[in-house]
Motif scaffolding. Structure first.
Motif, PDB file in Angstrom:
ATOM      1  N   LEU A 185       0.665  -1.088  -0.052  1.00 20.66           N
ATOM      2  CA  LEU A 185       0.564   0.244   0.192  1.00 20.66           C
ATOM      3  C   LEU A 185       0.855   0.999   0.145  1.00 20.66           C
ATOM      4  N   HIS A 186       0.662   2.456  -0.841  1.00 25.15           N
ATOM      5  CA  HIS A 186       1.687   3.416  -1.458  1.00 25.15           C
ATOM      6  C   HIS A 186       0.142   4.826  -0.847  1.00 25.15           C
ATOM      7  N   ILE A 187       0.274   5.025   0.301  1.00 24.41           N
ATOM      8  CA  ILE A 187      -0.752   6.191   0.376  1.00 24.41           C
ATOM      9  C   ILE A 187      -0.336   7.643   0.523  1.00 24.41           C
ATOM     10  N   GLU A 188      -0.713   8.119  -0.241  1.00 24.23           N
ATOM     11  CA  GLU A 188      -0.044   9.966  -0.353  1.00 24.23           C
ATOM     12  C   GLU A 188      -2.364  10.459  -0.063  1.00 24.23           C
ATOM     13  N   GLY A 189      -1.961  11.366   0.702  1.00 26.22           N
ATOM     14  CA  GLY A 189      -3.637  11.999   1.871  1.00 26.22           C
ATOM     15  C   GLY A 189      -3.298  13.579   1.557  1.00 26.22           C
ATOM     16  N   ILE A 190      -4.279  14.587   0.394  1.00 24.17           N
ATOM     17  CA  ILE A 190      -4.432  15.749   0.696  1.00 24.17           C
ATOM     18  C   ILE A 190      -4.953  16.156   1.920  1.00 24.17           C
ATOM     19  N   LYS A 191      -4.997  17.201   2.628  1.00 25.12           N
ATOM     20  CA  LYS A 191      -5.182  17.122   3.624  1.00 25.12           C
ATOM     21  C   LYS A 191      -6.594  18.146   3.216  1.00 25.12           C
ATOM     22  N   LYS A 192      -7.691  18.070   3.746  1.00 24.40           N
ATOM     23  CA  LYS A 192      -9.062  18.273   3.836  1.00 24.40           C
ATOM     24  C   LYS A 192      -8.898  19.670   4.036  1.00 24.40           C
TER      25      LYS A 192
END
Length: 192
Positions: A185-192
């Protein structure tokens, strides 16, 4: 007296700022395929590895850098989006022999606890695949976080786990070497 009031205001302000930084942060997973991926690999006859990925998924997570235990993640996977780089094999993977996408078009992971440190996290949760829900443990670590060039804020993680096909009612016999699937799993998140 005026000076004491200013000092008190500064101290309170700094305390509030540090409390704000320590608060959990909500992220949407960047699912455009550019910065996040859910990959799998399974042995082929014990001689080599077959690799693939799921092209479509969505999710969000809460990340608390100060208290990992307050973090959580939820991911939904479109099982019909499986891609092993071979159209006929993908058609078979979508069939009732494996992912059974007509009956169960979605797989889902929802964390129940996250522990450890940024460098060595243990993510425990419930994983639903092929209509079966089982506990799953993901070993993960934070890759990094910070501002992006477009004015947003991002964080990224990677993790790995393995699951037994039979645990999820996938009983097609591929031989003993192929009873287990590895997920990366390679997860990148963008702050809401």
């Amino acid at each position: 007296m005026k000076t004491n009031t200013r000092v008190l205001a500064m101290v309170l302000g700094m305390g509030m700022a540090s409390m704000a930084q320590a608060a959990p942060v909500n992220y949407d997973i960047d699912t455009g395929g550019m910065h996040a991926s859910i990959n799998f690999k399974i042995q082929h006859l014990g001689y080599s590895w077959l690799t693939g990925r799921f092209e479509k998924f969505s999710g969000q997570y809460v990340y608390d850098a100060e208290d990992i235990k307050q973090s959580q993640i939820q991911v939904k996977i479109d099982t019909n989006s499986v891609n092993s780089n071979h159209a006929e094999r993908d058609k078979h993977l979508r069939s009732a022999d494996f992912l059974n996408v007509k009956k169960y078009p979605e797989a889902m992971f929802e964390s129940t606890s996250i522990s450890g440190s940024n460098e060595n996290m243990t993510v425990k949760g419930q994983f639903t695949l092929n209509g079966v829900t089982k506990p799953l443990v993901i070993k993960a670590h934070k890759v990094g976080e910070g501002k992006d060039p477009w004015g947003g804020y991002r964080s990224g993680f990677e993790g790995a786990t393995e699951l037994k096909l039979a645990d999820f009612n996938i009983t097609k016999d591929l031989g003993p070497a192929s009873a287990t699937v590895l997920l990366e799993l390679h997860i990148e998140g963008i702050k809401k």
